[in-house]
Design a protein around this motif. Structure first.
Motif, mmCIF file in Angstrom:
data_model
loop_
_atom_site.group_PDB
_atom_site.id
_atom_site.type_symbol
_atom_site.label_atom_id
_atom_site.label_comp_id
_atom_site.label_asym_id
_atom_site.label_seq_id
_atom_site.Cartn_x
_atom_site.Cartn_y
_atom_site.Cartn_z
ATOM 1 N N VAL A 1 67.412 52.239 9.633
ATOM 2 C CA VAL A 1 67.874 52.548 10.985
ATOM 3 C C VAL A 1 68.740 51.396 11.492
ATOM 4 C CG1 VAL A 1 67.132 52.859 13.394
ATOM 5 C CG2 VAL A 1 65.909 54.018 11.548
ATOM 6 N N GLY A 2 69.913 51.714 11.982
ATOM 7 C CA GLY A 2 70.794 50.708 12.568
ATOM 8 C C GLY A 2 71.789 50.089 11.609
ATOM 9 N N TYR A 3 71.618 50.352 10.299
ATOM 10 C CA TYR A 3 72.585 49.784 9.344
ATOM 11 C C TYR A 3 73.843 50.643 9.315
ATOM 12 C CZ TYR A 3 74.961 48.254 5.158
ATOM 13 O OH TYR A 3 75.915 47.787 4.287
ATOM 14 N N SER A 4 74.989 50.017 9.577
ATOM 15 C CA SER A 4 76.257 50.746 9.556
ATOM 16 C C SER A 4 77.404 49.832 9.164
ATOM 17 C CB SER A 4 76.555 51.343 10.936
ATOM 18 O OG SER A 4 77.808 52.003 10.920
ATOM 19 N N THR A 5 78.295 50.364 8.337
ATOM 20 C CA THR A 5 79.517 49.640 8.015
ATOM 21 C C THR A 5 80.721 50.282 8.707
ATOM 22 O OG1 THR A 5 79.866 50.992 6.039
ATOM 23 C CG2 THR A 5 78.649 48.922 5.728
ATOM 24 N N ALA A 6 80.451 51.174 9.656
ATOM 25 C CA ALA A 6 81.556 51.843 10.361
ATOM 26 C C ALA A 6 82.436 50.800 11.064
ATOM 27 C CB ALA A 6 80.995 52.835 11.385
ATOM 28 N N PRO A 7 83.745 50.929 10.938
ATOM 29 C CA PRO A 7 84.637 49.968 11.586
ATOM 30 C C PRO A 7 84.607 50.081 13.114
ATOM 31 C CG PRO A 7 85.895 51.712 10.526
ATOM 32 C CD PRO A 7 84.467 51.923 10.152
ATOM 33 N N GLU A 8 85.085 49.031 13.769
ATOM 34 C CA GLU A 8 85.001 48.922 15.232
ATOM 35 C C GLU A 8 85.636 50.114 15.960
ATOM 36 O OE1 GLU A 8 82.970 47.529 17.956
ATOM 37 O OE2 GLU A 8 82.890 46.501 16.014
ATOM 38 N N ASP A 9 86.799 50.565 15.492
ATOM 39 C CA ASP A 9 87.479 51.682 16.187
ATOM 40 C C ASP A 9 86.648 52.963 16.128
ATOM 41 O OD1 ASP A 9 88.109 51.630 13.370
ATOM 42 O OD2 ASP A 9 89.638 53.151 13.727
ATOM 43 N N ILE A 10 85.867 53.119 15.058
ATOM 44 C CA ILE A 10 84.998 54.301 14.926
ATOM 45 C C ILE A 10 83.781 54.144 15.833
ATOM 46 C CG2 ILE A 10 83.540 55.570 13.295
ATOM 47 C CD1 ILE A 10 86.152 55.997 12.134
ATOM 48 N N LYS A 11 83.280 52.921 15.945
ATOM 49 C CA LYS A 11 82.132 52.668 16.838
ATOM 50 C C LYS A 11 82.516 52.937 18.286
ATOM 51 C CE LYS A 11 79.215 49.789 14.001
ATOM 52 N NZ LYS A 11 78.756 48.481 13.545
ATOM 53 N N GLU A 12 83.763 52.633 18.611
ATOM 54 C CA GLU A 12 84.238 52.900 19.985
ATOM 55 C C GLU A 12 84.256 54.388 20.285
ATOM 56 O OE1 GLU A 12 87.915 50.716 20.345
ATOM 57 O OE2 GLU A 12 86.786 48.833 20.294
ATOM 58 N N MET A 13 84.335 55.212 19.223
ATOM 59 C CA MET A 13 84.296 56.672 19.414
ATOM 60 C C MET A 13 82.864 57.182 19.570
ATOM 61 S SD MET A 13 87.068 57.759 16.500
ATOM 62 C CE MET A 13 87.100 59.503 16.894
ATOM 63 N N GLY A 14 81.892 56.284 19.437
ATOM 64 C CA GLY A 14 80.496 56.675 19.627
ATOM 65 C C GLY A 14 79.749 56.921 18.333
ATOM 66 N N PHE A 15 80.408 56.703 17.181
ATOM 67 C CA PHE A 15 79.735 56.845 15.892
ATOM 68 C C PHE A 15 79.324 55.460 15.393
ATOM 69 C CE2 PHE A 15 82.938 60.278 16.154
ATOM 70 C CZ PHE A 15 82.090 61.361 16.131
ATOM 71 N N GLY A 16 78.594 55.440 14.276
ATOM 72 C CA GLY A 16 78.266 54.164 13.644
ATOM 73 C C GLY A 16 77.036 53.491 14.219
ATOM 74 N N ALA A 17 76.092 54.282 14.724
ATOM 75 C CA ALA A 17 74.820 53.722 15.192
ATOM 76 C C ALA A 17 73.874 53.453 14.019
ATOM 77 C CB ALA A 17 74.164 54.656 16.193
ATOM 78 N N GLY A 18 74.246 53.940 12.841
ATOM 79 C CA GLY A 18 73.362 53.775 11.688
ATOM 80 C C GLY A 18 72.155 54.684 11.746
ATOM 81 N N LEU A 19 72.346 55.869 12.280
ATOM 82 C CA LEU A 19 71.241 56.820 12.452
ATOM 83 C C LEU A 19 71.379 58.078 11.603
ATOM 84 C CD1 LEU A 19 70.734 56.650 16.334
ATOM 85 C CD2 LEU A 19 69.210 55.761 14.564
ATOM 86 N N GLY A 20 72.539 58.259 10.983
ATOM 87 C CA GLY A 20 72.806 59.503 10.260
ATOM 88 C C GLY A 20 71.867 59.735 9.085
ATOM 89 N N LEU A 21 71.797 58.772 8.181
ATOM 90 C CA LEU A 21 70.925 58.941 7.011
ATOM 91 C C LEU A 21 69.448 59.003 7.412
ATOM 92 C CD1 LEU A 21 72.730 56.671 4.359
ATOM 93 C CD2 LEU A 21 72.705 59.167 4.449
ATOM 94 N N PRO A 22 68.959 58.116 8.321
ATOM 95 C CA PRO A 22 67.565 58.263 8.761
ATOM 96 C C PRO A 22 67.273 59.639 9.360
ATOM 97 C CG PRO A 22 68.405 56.119 9.424
ATOM 98 C CD PRO A 22 69.570 56.880 8.855
ATOM 99 N N ASN A 23 68.230 60.196 10.103
ATOM 100 C CA ASN A 23 68.023 61.537 10.677
ATOM 101 C C ASN A 23 68.000 62.610 9.592
ATOM 102 O OD1 ASN A 23 67.515 61.379 13.406
ATOM 103 N ND2 ASN A 23 69.676 61.136 13.929
ATOM 104 N N MET A 24 68.833 62.446 8.568
ATOM 105 C CA MET A 24 68.825 63.419 7.471
ATOM 106 C C MET A 24 67.471 63.417 6.777
ATOM 107 S SD MET A 24 72.655 62.754 6.069
ATOM 108 C CE MET A 24 72.581 63.805 4.669
ATOM 109 N N LYS A 25 66.890 62.228 6.628
ATOM 110 C CA LYS A 25 65.566 62.125 6.008
ATOM 111 C C LYS A 25 64.507 62.768 6.908
ATOM 112 C CE LYS A 25 62.583 58.977 3.501
ATOM 113 N NZ LYS A 25 62.559 59.851 2.329
ATOM 114 N N ARG A 26 64.625 62.484 8.193
ATOM 115 C CA ARG A 26 63.647 62.985 9.164
ATOM 116 C C ARG A 26 63.626 64.517 9.230
ATOM 117 N NH1 ARG A 26 64.076 61.829 15.664
ATOM 118 N NH2 ARG A 26 62.395 63.227 16.263
ATOM 119 N N TYR A 27 64.806 65.139 9.176
ATOM 120 C CA TYR A 27 64.885 66.583 9.377
ATOM 121 C C TYR A 27 64.861 67.392 8.088
ATOM 122 C CZ TYR A 27 65.509 65.732 14.294
ATOM 123 O OH TYR A 27 65.293 65.344 15.584
#
Ligand SMILES: Nc1ncnc2c1ncn2[C@@H]1O[C@H](COP(=O)(O)OP(=O)(O)OP(=O)(O)O)[C@@H](O)[C@H]1O
Ligand SMILES: [Mg+2]
Length: 142
Positions: free
Chosen positions: A88-114
């Motif tokens: 949770v929280g690990y992300s290599t998303a670049p800064e411009d993508i984080k500014e779009m609201g992505f890159g919280a490092g939650l995608g893979l943990p959520n895939m596991k959860r659901y």
């Protein structure tokens, strides 16, 4: 029955469209709302990871009597340390993508959860493939 959609890296216009079509189709063929929601989340996160981290790929589902398999594969940089990427929280998303609201490092943990089972395979410099199983609810009394 198989549904499969192409996903283009950096195409934020179309991003999320494949997951939406998958979810809508599941509802149309009578899959229960909770299962369709779980599949929709897993497919969305897989699709967004291709958009954000890879060059191009595919996302889709195989609909079976007892379960739905979500699959995604891409041509991209791959993942060097899958255990680290799952944190949770690990992300290599670049800064411009984080500014779009992505890159919280939650995608893979959520895939596991659901999902009921999640398998990630990746080759650095080549690409990543993901398979997730979402079991359909068993009918009461059977
Ligand atoms: N398809 C992929 N190709 C290459 N790297 C990936 C891929 N999917 C995930 N990763 C790597 O794993 C990390 C964690 O992925 P995860 O989906 O959890 O977070 P994120 O995509 O960075 O942010 P969020 O999903 O919250 O918007 C990514 O930052 C990236 O380094
Ligand atoms: Mg992600």
């Amino acid at each position: 029955m198989r549904l499969e959609f192409p996903v283009a890296g950096r195409d934020f216009q179309a991003a999320g469209g494949a997951a939406q079509k998958i979810k809508r189709t599941l509802r149309q063929i009578g899959i229960d709302a909770e299962t369709a929601r779980r599949v929709g989340i897993v497919a969305y996160e897989a699709e967004m990871n291709i958009v954000i981290h890879a060059f191009s790929g595919k996302v889709g589902v195989d609909i079976l009597p007892e379960r739905i398999n979500v699959f995604a594969y891409d041509q991209g940089p791959g993942i060097a340390d899958i255990d680290l990427a799952m944190q949770v929280g690990y992300s290599t998303a670049p800064e411009d993508i984080k500014e779009m609201g992505f890159g919280a490092g939650l995608g893979l943990p959520n895939m596991k959860r659901y999902s009921d089972n999640l398998v990630i395979e990746s080759e650095v410099g080549c690409g990543t493939s993901i398979r997730a199983v979402i079991n359909l609810p068993t009918k009461e009394g059977s």
